[in-house]
Design an enzyme around this catalytic site. Structure first.
Site: not given
Length: 386
Positions: A39, A71, A127, A130-132, A164, A176
């Site tokens: 949405t 990282s 997964a 919203s890791s990004s 993004e 996110d």
């Protein structure tokens, strides 16, 4: 799921690697979308909450124009970049997320110079959590403070979204980044994606004796490819044919007429968005009036709509939802962009072991990859931790 480095350990590793202590450490959370899927880019309503899994970044400003990034996961070593050569097309891999934010900030006139950055994240990748955006929001928050850029949380949301969209290439909305930046403990964020207006809605799970159980199916998805973009294109087509700026402007009573104007597939895509917006609004009302124990049916109806009308579920997600529901869950749904990722189940805390075992057994019987299953609670948004 990886175990987080403590802030002390992260600072020590940073110092060992880069030869000096970081200027600070910032954290930003992943998120679970309680309800309101796809949405956001239709200028509608969403209701995410930040989870207690974060991306942490230790950062130190340098006196030159070199960026060095590393990282804690994988054996990728230090990535070194000359910021004078940084362009939208020059970034790839995990560094596209922090460097994408830097590129956007520089495009907007924030004078980001050289820096060293160490990333440690416990938000599972691929997964649907919203890791990004967690990485983007941690980095944006860090540079906003370090450079005294004085960007508002709403402006930082748009920085992350632009990174993004324009750098990573994922056509996502603002859901996110808003969840990661605006959340507080014990609340969900009710977000109007047209106006960017947000409201904190109490999500008192513990007081109600409830938990949200996440089932990471291990079916990875990538928003920058395929299905997500196709669904967005269907929504844009539906809005164009129906003569509205966005599907946010279509009401339930308009659906009968829409069915005669749209092809069958596009109509189903539109119907999901219209009814999902209604479910978000109803969920907010029910939470405020009756608390989280009364929203289960809305979550389950959302999953059925995503499975049947938007067609973004998969066998693993459906099995997780169905198994949770048949073992005591009040409601369950897939969460995130779809085509894999995670399902969530709203369950009595006392039923956690039962639901967990049932899902693991069901996945094993189906021959699916063993899922990761963990409870999450509504947590605080992006912040400095050291």
């Amino acid at each position: 799921m990886s175990t987080a480095l403590s802030p002390t350990a992260l600072a020590q590793q940073f110092t060992s690697l880069f030869g000096a202590a970081p200027d600070g450490i910032w954290a930003a959370p992943g998120r679970v979308n309680l309800i309101g899927e796809h949405t956001d880019y239709n200028e509608g309503f969403v209701l995410p909450f930040a989870i207690d899994r974060t991306a942490n970044v230790a950062v130190r400003l340098r006196g030159d124009n070199t960026a060095r990034l590393v990282s804690s996961y994988g054996n990728q070593g230090v990535v070194e970049v000359d910021l004078d050569t940084l362009s939208r097309d020059s970034m790839s891999g995990w560094t596209a997320y922090p460097l994408g934010v830097v590129w956007v900030l520089r495009q907007q006139g924030v004078a980001v110079g050289g820096f060293d950055l160490f990333l440690d994240s416990t938000v599972p990748t691929g997964a649907g959590l919203s890791s990004s955006a967690a990485i983007e929001c941690a980095v944006a928050t860090a540079f906003n403070e370090l450079l005294d850029a004085q960007l508002s949380p709403g402006a930082l949301v748009l920085v992350g979204q632009r990174a993004e969209n324009e750098v990573v290439g994922a056509p996502t909305g603002i859901l996110d980044q808003s969840a990661s930046l605006l959340s507080t403990d014990g609340h969900a964020v009710f977000l109007d994606c047209r106006s960017q207006a947000s409201q904190l809605v109490p999500l008192a799970l513990a007081a109600a004796g409830l938990i949200v159980l996440v089932v990471d199916t291990k079916v990875t998805h990538a928003h920058a490819t395929g299905g997500y973009a196709a669904r967005r294109a269907s929504c844009e087509l539906g809005a164009e044919v129906l003569g509205v700026a966005a599907l946010r402007d279509v009401d339930a009573e308009d659906l009968a007429e829409a069915a005669g104007l749209l092809d069958e597939e596009t109509f189903r895509r539109v119907r999901h968005i219209v009814t999902e917006d209604m479910r978000v609004l109803e969920t907010v009302s029910v939470l405020e009036a009756s608390g989280p124990s009364a929203i289960g049916d809305l979550l389950t109806a959302s999953h059925a709509s995503m499975r049947d009308d938007f067609e973004i579920s998969c066998p693993e997600l459906d099995l997780a939802v169905d198994t949770a529901l048949s073992n005591g869950a009040l409601g369950a749904r897939m969460t995130g962009g779809g085509f894999g990722g995670s399902a969530i189940a709203l369950i009595p805390a006392s039923a956690e072991a039962t639901v967990r075992t049932a899902v693991l057994d069901a996945f094993a019987a189906a021959g699916f990859t063993t899922p990761d299953i963990f409870a999450v609670s509504p947590a605080a948004g992006a912040r400095r931790i050291v």
